[in-house]
Structures are given as C-alpha cells and as structure tokens.
Design a protein around this motif. Structure first.
Motif, PDB file in Angstrom:
ATOM      1  N   THR A 255      22.066  40.699  40.199  1.00 19.06           N
ATOM      2  CA  THR A 255      23.158  41.673  40.220  1.00 19.06           C
ATOM      3  C   THR A 255      24.499  40.949  40.097  1.00 19.06           C
ATOM      4  O   THR A 255      25.414  41.424  39.429  1.00 19.06           O
ATOM      5  N   GLN A 256      24.596  39.788  40.738  1.00 18.87           N
ATOM      6  CA  GLN A 256      25.800  38.971  40.594  1.00 18.87           C
ATOM      7  C   GLN A 256      25.950  38.519  39.145  1.00 18.87           C
ATOM      8  O   GLN A 256      27.057  38.446  38.629  1.00 18.87           O
ATOM      9  N   GLY A 257      24.820  38.198  38.513  1.00 19.29           N
ATOM     10  CA  GLY A 257      24.853  37.815  37.105  1.00 19.29           C
ATOM     11  C   GLY A 257      25.470  38.936  36.281  1.00 19.29           C
ATOM     12  O   GLY A 257      26.327  38.706  35.427  1.00 19.29           O
ATOM     13  N   LEU A 258      25.053  40.159  36.577  1.00 15.99           N
ATOM     14  CA  LEU A 258      25.584  41.316  35.853  1.00 15.99           C
ATOM     15  C   LEU A 258      27.089  41.464  36.109  1.00 15.99           C
ATOM     16  O   LEU A 258      27.866  41.683  35.181  1.00 15.99           O
ATOM     17  N   THR A 259      27.488  41.320  37.374  1.00  9.51           N
ATOM     18  CA  THR A 259      28.917  41.438  37.714  1.00  9.51           C
ATOM     19  C   THR A 259      29.726  40.406  36.942  1.00  9.51           C
ATOM     20  O   THR A 259      30.790  40.705  36.404  1.00  9.51           O
ATOM     21  N   ASP A 264      33.191  39.114  31.995  1.00  8.21           N
ATOM     22  CA  ASP A 264      33.346  38.237  30.824  1.00  8.21           C
ATOM     23  C   ASP A 264      33.220  36.752  31.128  1.00  8.21           C
ATOM     24  O   ASP A 264      33.652  35.909  30.360  1.00  8.21           O
ATOM     25  N   GLU A 265      32.629  36.430  32.278  1.00  5.74           N
ATOM     26  CA  GLU A 265      32.435  35.019  32.582  1.00  5.74           C
ATOM     27  C   GLU A 265      31.178  34.509  31.878  1.00  5.74           C
ATOM     28  O   GLU A 265      31.011  33.320  31.672  1.00  5.74           O
ATOM     29  N   LEU A 266      30.282  35.427  31.558  1.00  4.56           N
ATOM     30  CA  LEU A 266      29.009  35.092  30.927  1.00  4.56           C
ATOM     31  C   LEU A 266      28.868  35.853  29.620  1.00  4.56           C
ATOM     32  O   LEU A 266      29.366  36.971  29.495  1.00  4.56           O
ATOM     33  N   ASP A 267      28.179  35.229  28.658  1.00  8.45           N
ATOM     34  CA  ASP A 267      27.859  35.937  27.429  1.00  8.45           C
ATOM     35  C   ASP A 267      26.486  36.568  27.516  1.00  8.45           C
ATOM     36  O   ASP A 267      26.200  37.567  26.879  1.00  8.45           O
ATOM     37  N   GLN A 268      25.622  35.918  28.288  1.00  7.30           N
ATOM     38  CA  GLN A 268      24.257  36.418  28.350  1.00  7.30           C
ATOM     39  C   GLN A 268      23.770  36.426  29.787  1.00  7.30           C
ATOM     40  O   GLN A 268      23.977  35.463  30.534  1.00  7.30           O
TER      41      GLN A 268
ATOM     42  N   THR B 156      36.362  42.345  43.465  1.00  8.95           N
ATOM     43  CA  THR B 156      36.112  41.949  42.084  1.00  8.95           C
ATOM     44  C   THR B 156      36.099  43.160  41.164  1.00  8.95           C
ATOM     45  O   THR B 156      36.835  43.228  40.189  1.00  8.95           O
ATOM     46  N   LEU B 157      35.270  44.133  41.513  1.00  8.55           N
ATOM     47  CA  LEU B 157      35.088  45.246  40.581  1.00  8.55           C
ATOM     48  C   LEU B 157      36.255  46.230  40.637  1.00  8.55           C
ATOM     49  O   LEU B 157      36.705  46.710  39.616  1.00  8.55           O
ATOM     50  N   TRP B 158      36.755  46.537  41.849  1.00 11.04           N
ATOM     51  CA  TRP B 158      37.849  47.512  41.931  1.00 11.04           C
ATOM     52  C   TRP B 158      39.209  46.866  41.714  1.00 11.04           C
ATOM     53  O   TRP B 158      39.972  47.256  40.861  1.00 11.04           O
ATOM     54  N   LEU B 159      39.502  45.859  42.544  1.00  8.65           N
ATOM     55  CA  LEU B 159      40.845  45.291  42.504  1.00  8.65           C
ATOM     56  C   LEU B 159      40.990  44.189  41.451  1.00  8.65           C
ATOM     57  O   LEU B 159      42.082  43.939  40.961  1.00  8.65           O
ATOM     58  N   GLY B 160      39.869  43.525  41.136  1.00  9.20           N
ATOM     59  CA  GLY B 160      39.931  42.461  40.135  1.00  9.20           C
ATOM     60  C   GLY B 160      40.707  41.237  40.611  1.00  9.20           C
ATOM     61  O   GLY B 160      41.267  40.509  39.800  1.00  9.20           O
ATOM     62  N   TRP B 161      40.765  41.002  41.900  1.00  6.94           N
ATOM     63  CA  TRP B 161      41.550  39.872  42.409  1.00  6.94           C
ATOM     64  C   TRP B 161      40.812  38.548  42.311  1.00  6.94           C
ATOM     65  O   TRP B 161      41.404  37.514  42.052  1.00  6.94           O
TER      66      TRP B 161
END
Lengths: 542, 307
Positions: A255-259, A264-268, B156-161
């Motif tokens: 799930t962290q991988g997806l986040t 945009d930190e990962l391409d795949q 990360t997802l909401w605030l993007g900090w």
C-alpha cells in the motif's frame, strides 16, 4: 522496429545506422524523450543476492539483467536475441553448442569480455565451494559433468564448457535440449569478472567493487532501502541505451508502494491485493495484468497415513469439481488471473492446454457430477461425515481462498473443512514432512517450458509434496526429454494428473502492476517478464 | 562507584553469554531453516550451502565458534539470507538510521511527556488534567501500525507535506512521520507515569512544608518536586531508549527507512540465524549499558541511593 528489436540488432547494423546520439527524440520511433531518463520501481524486500552465481529470486535476476549480459537476451516477446554472443551453431547430434562472442563486448572496467569469463562463471556456479542455491541450474542444462561437479565428486574444471579462443565458447551437453538457447538467457549463466571476485571475495558485489558487462553499473546500494544503477559507458551498445538511471526502491508494504507511486516517486509498483478493480477505473492506461508463469494449487496428501477418504479417487475428483474457479478468479481475486484445471500455466511457451474433462463442463454439471461421486464414495451429505483440513502459510489472500473453497465443498458436497495456517518456515516443514491433508502451493516456472511445471510431480522431485508416485507419469516425463516434439507427451502427462488428482489446480497467476504511462518499451508479452532497462525509455509528457 | 560500574560490567559478560546460548537454542528449536524455500534444494546443494555456513557441524561447535569469532575477531558472520551482506555491515548501515529517528523520538517523547504529565498533575482534576490524561490514554491505545498509515493519509495524501517513505538522500523531513509514529505511545506512557509520580510527590510532607513556608509554586515544582518525580520515569526511560534507538519493525517496514528495526521480525521469519544473533546481542548490550546508566543517574538524583 521497436526498441527491443533495435537492441537486438547486431553490431553490424549498429555501425550501419551510425552511433545514435542521445537526443530529444527516440531515434527509432521519433517520440519526444523526457529530459530526465530515470526509471524507478518497487521491490518487496532486500535482494538476497545480486551475484549472478548466487541469485535465486526474480528480483535479483532483474537487477543482474541490467548489470550483466549473458550469451543471449530476450526480446519483448521472450524470444532469444543476441547478447554477448552474436550467433551460435549446434552439432548434428545436438550435444555441442558453439557460441561466437562479439569482440567489442567489455566489462565496466574496460577489460574485454572473453569466452573464459563464461567458463569461469559456469564453473564457479557449479562449484560446491561457491555454495550456490542455483548450482542445480547448470545440471539442469545438462552441461557435461555438472552433476558430479555439484556433488563435489569432480573438479570444477571438468565441467563441459571451454573457451576455444577468446571469442568462441564451446558447451558440451549430455542430452539434446531443444530449448537450450533459451536456457542461456538465465542469470546463472551470466559471465562474472574473475579478477574482481578474487580481489574482493564476498564483498565483490558492493558498490565500488562490482564490475559487470551489462548496460548499467551499480552505483549505490543501501540494504532494505534502495539500489541504484547508472549507465555503463563501456557497454558495447551504450549508444542505443536511453534510460540513464535505474532505481530499485525496497518498499515492504504494497500500500505504501501505491502511495509512493501516486506521489510520482515510483514509475512501477505492484497492485495491492483487492485493489485491482478500483485502480483499473482510476488508472486505466497505467494498470497492467500480464500472465505470470506460476500456478496456484492444493497438494492432496497421497501418503499411506493420509485420511482414507483422500485415497479414494472419487473423493478427490468430487473435491476438484466442486471448486468454482470462475468465482475465485472473477469475484475473489479479480485481477487478471485465470481458472486452472491443469498444472502448466497457459501462457507457457509452446504450450497448448489440453482440454481435460473438468475444464469442458459447466459449473452446474461439475457440481452435479461431484455430488454423484461423493455419494458413490459414501461421504458427505448423505454418507459418512467428512472433515478435511486445509493448510496454508499465514496470509490473508490464502485464507480468503481457503474459506471460499471450504464453503463450496460444504454447500455442494456437505464436506466440512477446517483451516490451519502456519508461519512460512513451519508451513514448508509441515508440507515437506506430509503433516497435512490439503496444502496450498504456488509453483513458478524456472524456465519457460512445460517441464518446469510437470517435473514437480515426478516421484523423485523434492517439491512433490503430495508424494504422487506414478511410474507411468515418470516414464512420460523421461520420454519427453529426448522427444522431437514433447508437446503431446506433456499433454498426456497433464491428462494423467487430471485423472489421478494428486493436486487440485486452482488458478494461473497474473502479475498486476502500475506503470507510469511515460515509460515505453516494457515487454508486456514476455511471459517471464524479463525486462531490460536498456530497452526502456521515457517519453516527454504530452 | 567505580567498583560498582566494574562489577556490573563483569556481570554483563555471563549475561550476554547466556543470552547467546538461549537464542541459539530457540533458533535451532524453530522448524525450518534459512535455506528452505517453496522449491526445496536438492540434498547435495543444500549440503554444500550448509557446509559453507558451518551449519553441518554439531550445535555446540557452532555456538562455540560463533562466540570465538565475536570475541577474537569481532566478526558476527555473514547474513544467511542476504548473501551479499555481513551482519556487521547490515547493522552498520541500519543502526545509524534507527539511532537518528529513535533519538529524536525519544527527545520528543520525554520533553512532551514529562511536560504533559506535570501539567496534568499540577492542575489535578481540572479540564487540563482531563485533556492531558485523555490524550495520553488515547495515544497509548493507538498502535503505531494504525497511526503510521493515518499519518500518511493526512500528511502525504491530503496535505502533501511529507513523502510517504524513504530515507537515504532525503532531508530532515523524511524523519518527521517516523518520529511522530514512534514517539506517540512512549510519550503517552511517560506522561502517565510522570503525572501519577508527581501527584504522589506533591502530597508528600516536604512539599507541604515548602508550601507552608510560602515558596512560589514554580520554585517548589522545579527545585523540590521534579527530581523525586523523575525517579520512576527514569527506570522506564532506560529500556524505552534502547527500544527506540533500535527502531521498530512497523516504522522500518512502513516508511522504508532501511533501519534495523525490521530485522527483529524479518530475520526470525527468514531463519537468518546470524542476523537474529547480531540484533539480539546488540539489544542485549545496549540494555545492559543503559540500565547501568539509569542506576548511576538514580544515585545522582536520590541521595538515599548508594551505589
């Protein structure tokens, strides 16, 4: 001409087209290239090893394929194309292969890659002193004397591989293998630099020490965090390489991988379990489900001391028929997997799945037949109560399937199931020792050929945890090795398994991943997913 | 004092030896081994690998040579699972990471926890106390494997900090979420211990005397009440500090920090014997050292205690 075939082009063709300078556009397709040519992908865990001689996992071989180059490479469809070897010849009896190596191939330290580098690598992989978990691969290739060398009964230099001259490698095998060229695309056969290994010993794979002959060199490695590869200026085809940096980021949590992919930190990255339907709506152009040469099945314990009911072929067939695979692949997994009634993955090269009776029926017919069979055997709803235990390694996905299958058996057959989960190592131990009634397994092919699946069920195979012992089956597999066309024999073997049911096949794996839409050249059709970063490129965003 | 320290360090040696032996016994008792995979290795190859790592020798010889290599060569051996790495290398790489975010988390937990606890005790049974106690209880029942994803959703997802993970090559901000996730439950525990300890101290005779003399409250707290309040807190801080600087499997796995916290669980699951031993010894040594430090601090704070 795709990037892959471009990479396949021989040295001559390269000279003809001239050195292709890196520009703003892809020289072949004319697409505008992005300025930043970095490719970042997620890996689940730190690599057990990136030493070609020691690699035992898929992730490690992905890295080795960038840092090293074997005799032959694979193209986007998985076909063999030239690597260090430009071409090869086979003797008439099919037992001697002579590979011609390209003279311009160099190590990243500038030294030439010679035939003796391959000889050293193969001897090293087989040498008991190296203690490689994949030394069996050299034996699997039937290289002369491999078994004796691996067992420590012969010196490594007696192995059937020799350097005729700097650019000619001769391999002697003991049995003709039609797919032998395919086998030398495997990382265990990659050359390794003797002088570097002798200088640094076990530390030769550390950044700074490591020398390779692939399109990339190792520039940084932080265990459990990242591995970074950058362009090898000495690579013979460097002019045609586009991606500058390859980052493998170790991210245990999918799930962290997806986040981090969404950031945009990962391409795949991999698609987390159960998220395929949602993500395919959100990212239709970036989600991919490709076949993955693994099959999910249940071992049925065929040992003497297993429950009487399981020894009854009618019970096994009833259990097999009552599993509604369509529900499993479409409703539970729902990520591109397909129903399996046989062992060999449907996408295996040169394979045609035989139409076994169970596959041809509708589920209603299967259930009806299963009820007949279980009644005949005297178990289930109207017979003797039957309770079976399904053993699996602790994991939510395995549990879900076991619950579902237990439900199907309960509803259709009146057979009860209990679930038993164990920690991985304990599970492997129990399954090997036969302490189970039904146990899950996921078998992945080592090479893209049906025997990589079917061999598992031979009597002597270490992975035959069902303990299926059928001399007829063994004879078929033996016959297939020297057969001109082994396909019908393999199909016969599958039919035998479908009749005896020492295993209950459930589904064929697929690999689900998200890939940034600017990354092009990915080999979606390569069933082993052997990707080469030198064939990838990133186009500029529209 | 010096004799005390010396004596404690001498006792530490057999303690560590016993720790090693017990860990070895537990390891060998666990089913499976480091080289078992879905595909069992052919017997000859497994034998080659076991010989390479010395696993074919009798258990006593293995334990003996393991201890010998540490004592004589300070060599903790290679990792069995990550064959490109040595145990010392993995720890040298990962320990600075957990030491960094663990120390920061410790500072946050101590400063905020003690402050919260004191505030709650001084304003006993007021809204401040209820809020502080409520927060502390809430934080202590919120496990970090729940907190970490929550932090990622919000920051990360909401605030993007902040980035969702990663460590090397990133700035200070990579430490923010791990520090919050790691410190929260410790902070809560420290706050609760401080509060109840402070309440007890505030009700004791010498404080009543101080108040009767008319000393200002701030001076009473700082000069008289703080030191005795911290005694029970201190005995909690020793082991807590060790636990924090050796990281947490949840933090390392979730935030991909590359710290050593993950090895406590992964190495056990992988049956990576040498790594299990390495991290066990590391924690053992640190625990002994910090317990010793706590005892010395005790004597410094409380003159009644003699070493």
């Amino acid at each position: 001409m795709s990037m892959r075939t471009l990479a396949a082009a021989s040295a001559l063709a390269m000279i003809a087209t001239g050195a292709l300078a890196q520009g703003a556009t892809n020289p072949e397709t004319g697409e505008a290239l992005a300025e930043d040519q970095t490719f970042s992908y997620r890996v689940l865990d730190e690599f057990p090893s990136i030493d070609p001689g020691l690699i035992e996992d898929v992730e490690g071989s992905h890295v080795a394929r960038q840092l090293f180059e074997g005799l032959l490479n694979q193209d986007a469809q998985g076909n063999v194309i030239p690597g260090v070897a430009t071409d090869w010849t086979v003797s008439e009896d099919g037992l001697t292969y002579t590979f011609n190596l390209r003279p311009e191939a160099k190590w990243s330290n500038g030294e030439p890659v010679t035939a003796s580098d391959f000889v050293y690598a193969w001897q090293r992989a087989a040498d008991p002193a190296t203690a490689s978990p994949y030394s069996w691969y050299i034996a699997l290739m039937k290289v002369a004397n491999a078994d004796a060398v691996v067992a420590g009964e012969a010196a490594p230099d007696t192995l059937g591989v020799k350097a005729v001259d700097d650019h000619t490698l001769e391999v002697t095998i003991t049995q003709p293998i039609p797919y032998f060229p395919q086998m030398v695309t495997h990382t265990t056969t990659f050359p390794v630099p003797r002088s570097v290994i002798e200088e640094f010993g076990d530390q030769w794979t550390q950044p700074g020490n490591m020398v390779g002959n692939g399109a990339y060199v190792l520039s940084d490695r932080v265990p459990q965090e990242r591995l970074v590869m950058t362009r090898n200026e000495n690579y013979w085809d460097n002019a045609n390489t586009v991606i500058d940096t390859v980052n493998a980021l170790v991210i245990n949590d999918e799930t962290q991988g997806l986040t981090r992919w969404e950031g945009d930190e990962l391409d795949q990255t991999d698609v987390p379990i159960g998220q395929y339907p949602r993500l395919s709506e959100e990212y239709p152009d970036e989600i991919h489900a490709v076949p993955n040469l693994c099959t999910y099945f249940y071992h049925v314990n065929m040992r003497e001391d297993s429950p009487e009911a399981l020894k009854d072929p009618r019970v096994r067939e009833a259990l097999n028929l009552a599993i509604d695979r369509d529900v499993i692949v479409n409703n539970i997994l729902a990520a591109g997997q397909t129903a399996a009634y046989t062992l060999t993955h449907e996408a295996t090269a040169g394979w045609e799945v035989p139409e076994v009776p169970a596959a041809a029926m509708t589920q209603a017919d299967r259930n009806a037949r299963a009820q007949e069979l279980i009644a005949e055997a005297g178990y289930g709803t109207d017979g003797e109560p039957l309770s079976l235990e399904i053993l699996y390694n602790t994991d939510q996905a395995h549990q879900q399937l076991a619950v579902a299958i237990g439900q199907m058996w309960k509803q259709t057959l009146g057979v009860d199931t209990t679930l038993a989960n164990q920690e991985w190592q304990t599970f492997l131990d129990a399954r090997k020792n036969g302490d189970f009634e039904l146990a899950r397994a996921g078998w992945c092919a080592d090479y893209n050929e049906a025997s990589s699946f079917l061999d598992v069920m031979t009597t002597d195979n270490e992975s035959n945890d069902s303990r299926y012992e059928n001399p007829e089956f063994d004879a078929l597999m033996e016959e297939s090795r020297t057969a001109e066309d082994p396909l019908p024999i393999y199909q016969q073997a599958e039919e035998m398994l479908a009749r005896d049911l020492p295993i209950l096949p459930i589904y064929f794996y697929s690999e689900d991943f998200l890939l940034d839409s600017t990354i092009k050249g990915y080999p979606y059709e390569n069933a082993q997913e052997n990707w080469y970063a030198k064939d990838l490129y990133r186009v500029a965003e529209q | 004092m010096l004799a005390f320290i010396l004596r404690r360090l001498l006792v530490a040696i057999p303690t560590i030896l016993i720790l090693i032996v017990i860990s070895f016994i537990l390891m060998f008792a666990a089913p499976g081994g480091p080289f078992n995979t879905e595909k069992p290795l052919p017997a000859a190859i497994l034998a080659n690998i076991e010989a390479r790592y010395g696993l074919d020798r009798p258990y006593l010889v293995q334990i003996g040579s393991y201890i010998w290599n540490i004592v004589v060569h300070f060599d903790f051996g290679p990792s069995f699972k990550y064959r490109d790495q040595t145990v010392s290398g993995l720890i040298a790489q990962g320990f600075p990471v957990t030491l960094t975010y663990g120390s920061l988390a410790f500072l946050v937990a101590v400063v905020l926890g003690v402050a919260l606890g004191i505030a709650a005790a001084i304003r006993h049974n007021t809204w401040l106390d209820y809020i502080a106690t409520g927060t502390a209880i809430g934080a202590s029942v919120l496990p970090n494997f729940v907190l970490a994803p929550l932090l990622v959703i919000v920051f990360t997802l909401w605030l993007g900090w902040f980035d969702a993970g990663g460590w090397s090559g990133k700035g200070w901000d990579a430490a923010v979420l791990p520090v919050i996730a790691l410190s929260t439950s410790y902070l809560a525990a420290i706050a609760r211990i401080t509060r109840s300890s402070m309440l007890e101290v505030l009700n004791s005779g010498f404080i009543r005397t101080a108040r009767a003399k008319g000393l200002p409250m701030g001076r009473i707290i700082l000069r008289h009440a703080l030191k005795p309040t911290l005694l029970p807190v201190l005995s909690y801080l020793g082991p807590a500090f060790v636990a924090m600087i050796t990281g947490s499997v949840v933090i390392d796995v979730f935030f991909s920090t590359g710290g050593i916290g993950q090895y406590f669980v992964n190495a056990a699951l992988n049956r990576d014997y040498s790594v299990i031993m390495g991290v066990t010894i590391l924690v053992g040594v640190l625990t002994i050292l910090f317990n010793l430090l706590v005892d010395i601090l005790y004597a410094w704070i409380d003159p009644k205690i003699r070493l």
